[in-house]
Design a protein around this motif. Structure first.
Motif, short mmCIF file in Angstrom:
data_model
loop_
_atom_site.label_atom_id
_atom_site.label_comp_id
_atom_site.label_asym_id
_atom_site.label_seq_id
_atom_site.Cartn_x
_atom_site.Cartn_y
_atom_site.Cartn_z
N ASN A 465 0.83 -1.20 0.00
CA ASN A 465 0.00 0.00 0.00
C ASN A 465 0.87 1.26 0.00
N ILE A 466 1.70 1.36 -1.01
CA ILE A 466 2.59 2.51 -1.18
C ILE A 466 2.49 2.95 -2.64
N ASN A 467 2.34 4.24 -2.86
CA ASN A 467 2.32 4.77 -4.22
C ASN A 467 3.56 5.61 -4.47
N ILE A 468 4.09 5.49 -5.68
CA ILE A 468 5.26 6.27 -6.09
C ILE A 468 4.78 7.26 -7.13
N THR A 469 4.89 8.54 -6.83
CA THR A 469 4.37 9.58 -7.73
C THR A 469 5.46 10.61 -8.02
N GLU A 493 10.82 0.05 3.70
CA GLU A 493 12.08 -0.41 4.27
C GLU A 493 13.26 0.24 3.54
N TYR A 494 13.26 0.15 2.21
CA TYR A 494 14.31 0.80 1.41
C TYR A 494 13.86 0.84 -0.05
N SER A 495 14.55 1.67 -0.83
CA SER A 495 14.27 1.78 -2.26
C SER A 495 15.55 1.51 -3.06
N VAL A 496 15.39 0.97 -4.24
CA VAL A 496 16.52 0.73 -5.14
C VAL A 496 16.25 1.46 -6.46
N ILE A 497 17.20 2.28 -6.88
CA ILE A 497 17.12 2.93 -8.19
C ILE A 497 17.75 2.00 -9.22
N ILE A 540 12.07 2.96 -10.01
CA ILE A 540 12.29 2.81 -8.57
C ILE A 540 11.64 1.51 -8.11
N LYS A 541 12.39 0.71 -7.41
CA LYS A 541 11.87 -0.52 -6.80
C LYS A 541 11.84 -0.30 -5.28
N ILE A 542 10.63 -0.32 -4.71
CA ILE A 542 10.46 -0.09 -3.27
C ILE A 542 10.17 -1.43 -2.59
N THR A 543 10.87 -1.67 -1.51
CA THR A 543 10.61 -2.86 -0.69
C THR A 543 10.02 -2.41 0.64
N GLY A 544 8.84 -2.96 0.96
CA GLY A 544 8.18 -2.60 2.21
C GLY A 544 8.73 -3.39 3.38
N LYS A 545 8.33 -2.98 4.57
CA LYS A 545 8.78 -3.67 5.78
C LYS A 545 8.23 -5.09 5.86
#
Length: 653
Positions: A465-469, A493-497, A540-545
């Motif tokens: 439940n995270i949006n990247i805008t 948790e962290y993001s990877v470019i 962007i690749k976001i990894t949640g907790k």
């Protein structure tokens, strides 16, 4: 003593003239008799000989040039007489490195020159061999004397047997309007992708050494790197008088004794004191390295007929109008096996054919056929239709999307699983991982190219439940600035470019730990490059907790300081209408070709574009099969090739 000197002079002249073979001959099963017909030699049937075209003669001999569309072209010469002035080319009918009658064929091309007033001629003046192409001058439109007017030209390279180490032969053919007196022409072979721009009447893409690429040698005379080559031929009114081979060198190299050939004694550059120039060479061993002949009777012109200087149409060459020659590159010591351990290397990349006003190598240049490509083999490009799976990992195929039927493709993986065969243009996998493919042009050839495909997998198809805008990429000087926003930042948790130069294979650029803010949060990343690519894709690749990952949209950053007229195709992937955004330096007509997975031409269109940015409706793929397509765009600034994925990428996920 005088008798001894006379005998030495005679022997020396026998050695020099031994290359002047003017009788019909077959080399590497290819007829050199100034005739275009397979299964036909020296005005008689020969049911096993290869040649440029087929004239319906029965036998096992094969023709080399692709003749598709010939009837339509000849018909168009009648329905649209203006088309007789147009230029066109046809490539080899067989796949590269095919075995044809126990001979390994590498490449071939037929080219019809422009007719009438055009800009593919040298301006009257001091254009000469030995000059840099940057200094050649060409008019907007100019006629040419008939003794120098090129009509058609042919080039073909093959081995004398089925092996990559058999003798390498080059065959050339040319038709010139005039049939009387001496005619002089050059086949110049470049190592670089030299091109001619008809709009600006200028050459570009030539080599770094005074406009050419020089051959280099070590102290022992071994070839270190190959350079440009020129074969200069002279036909009299009755026969072939001379074929001379020259290579581009630094004049200092004349002090070295080459191991694979001998110097011939001549050197000509742009001026008498030039550092770089063409030096003539000859074989180490006695005997002829070339053959040649001109037609002595009316001879069939081939399925494309012949357009004469006055734009009349002819089905027969008149006597002495077509000239043909062959050169044994192996005997001459300048084939790839002579300068590397790779006999499958390309001996050259482009061919420029031109005529001269006289026998002198430095005589004024007249007509030319703009440089055309040879040995432009497509490097392996592999792709899986779906690169990401979750919950279950079904078996899926990975394919070579641009296969050459004669190439050998071998697959491997160190962290995945291949089901069944590991060779061929397609494999089946049932595990995430990275899969590698190597390409050999022939089973006897070393590695030519490689590629890889990564299949990603997530065990749980959960929702993050995270949006990247607001994700954007900007270029400022030598820095790239990336900015984006994340909602519900407390769940991150962290993001990877990640970045990619082809929008297919992405690599990690940086890992960004989540900050301690909650709610919607701004992120930024900036980095410097010594050299910025022409076009780079970011995501962007976001990894949640909770361990779940989510990707942003992909953004494209184009470096317009490095690239002009680089088209952007979107949307890509697509399920319907596709558009092209293209920046042009001037008003022009661009040619766009759409090819499917097998290389079949699906659609070909020409579009008028204006100076600046253009938005072009390209094609509607709704009725086309899902898969990979190739979009080729050609204009005054060259040719670009891009991949387009058609289909619903969410299927099967």
């Amino acid at each position: 003593m005088k008798k001894i000197l006379l005998l030495c002079f005679i022997i020396g002249n026998i050695q020099f003239t031994s290359g002047q073979i003017t009788s019909p001959i077959v080399k590497a099963n290819f007829g050199v008799e100034a005739d275009l017909s397979s299964n036909f030699f020296n005005n008689a049937a020969q049911p096993a000989g290869d040649d440029w075209y087929s004239n319906g003669n029965t036998g096992t001999g094969q023709f080399i040039i692709d003749t598709s569309g010939a009837a339509a072209i000849v018909s168009g010469y009648t329905s649209n007489p203006a088309s007789r002035k147009w230029s066109f080319s046809r490539l080899m009918r067989q796949a590269t490195y095919s075995i044809v009658n126990n001979r390994l064929v590498l490449d071939a091309i037929f080219h019809r020159d422009f007719h009438g007033d055009d800009s593919t001629v040298f301006a009257s003046g001091s254009n000469k061999n030995g000059m840099s192409p940057s200094n050649w001058t060409c008019p907007v439109a100019q006629g040419i004397p008939d003794k120098n007017d090129i009509l058609d030209a042919f080039t073909h390279v093959r081995r004398a047997g089925p092996n990559a180490t058999d003798s390498l032969w080059m065959f050339g053919g040319i038709s010139i309007e005039n049939t009387t007196g001496n005619r002089f022409f050059d086949f110049e072979l470049y190592q670089t992708d030299i091109v001619y721009n008809r709009s600006t009447q200028t050459f570009s893409g030539y080599g770094p050494d005074a406009g050419h690429t020089s051959w280099t040698f070590d102290a022992a005379g071994n070839i270190k790197t190959p350079g440009d080559i020129i074969f200069t031929a002279e036909f009299s009114s009755s026969s072939l008088s001379l074929v001379e081979a020259r290579i581009w060198i630094n004049k200092a190299s004349l002090s070295i004794t080459p191991t694979t050939f001998s110097w011939g004694g001549s050197f000509d550059g742009a001026s008498s004191g030039a550092t770089y120039g063409y030096a003539n060479i000859k074989p180490k061993t006695a005997g002829a390295f070339y053959t040649g002949l001109q037609n002595t009777v009316d001879t069939w012109t081939g399925p494309f007929s012949l357009v004469r200087e006055n734009n009349t149409l002819a089905s027969l060459y008149i006597p002495r109008q077509f000239m043909e020659f062959s050169v044994n590159l192996t005997k001459l010591g300048i084939e790839p096996a002579s300068f590397s351990n790779n006999a499958c290397g390309s001996p050259f990349r482009r061919v420029l054919i031109k005529t001269r006003s006289s026998t002198s190598f430095t005589a004024e240049l007249k007509d030319f056929i703009a440089p055309f490509k040879m040995f432009d083999y497509p490097m392996v490009d592999a792709n899986a239709f779906i690169n990401y799976f979750c919950e279950t990992m079904p078996t899926t195929a990975i394919n070579v999307y641009n296969p050459i039927s004669t190439s050998v493709y071998t697959w491997s993986t160190n962290n995945g699983s291949i089901v069944g065969t590991t060779s061929g243009t397609s494999i089946t996998v049932n595990s995430p991982g990275t899969y590698y493919v190597t390409q050999q042009l022939h089973s006897q050839c070393p590695l030519f190219a490689n590629d890889s495909v990564t299949i990603m997998y997530e065990a749980v198809c959960a929702v993050l439940n995270i949006n990247i805008t607001g994700f954007e990429a900007k270029l400022s000087d030598q820095a790239v600035a990336l900015n984006w926003q994340v909602s519900n930042n407390e769940l991150v948790e962290y993001s990877v470019i990640e970045y990619s130069t082809d929008n297919r294979l992405f690599n990690e650029l940086a890992s960004i730990p989540a900050n301690k803010k909650t709610g919607t949060t701004d992120y930024a990343y900036r980095y410097f490059l010594k050299e910025i690519a022409s076009a780079t894709y970011y995501r962007i690749k976001i990894t949640g907790k909770n361990g779940i990952t989510k990707y942003s949209k992909t953004v494209l950053l184009k470096n317009f300081n490095n690239v002009k007229n680089k088209p952007l195709i979107f949307p890509n992937p697509s399920q319907g209408k596709v558009w092209m955004s293209l920046e042009s330096l001037e008003k022009e007509v661009v040619s766009i070709g759409v090819l499917d997975f097998t290389g079949r031409l699906v659609k070909s269109i020409k579009m008028q574009v204006n100076k600046g940015y253009n938005l072009l409706p390209l094609f509607d793929f709704k009725e086309q099969a899902n898969g990979m397509y190739l979009i080729k765009t050609s204009g005054i600034n060259g040719e670009t090739t891009q991949k387009l994925i058609v289909g619903n990428l969410s299927q099967g996920m």
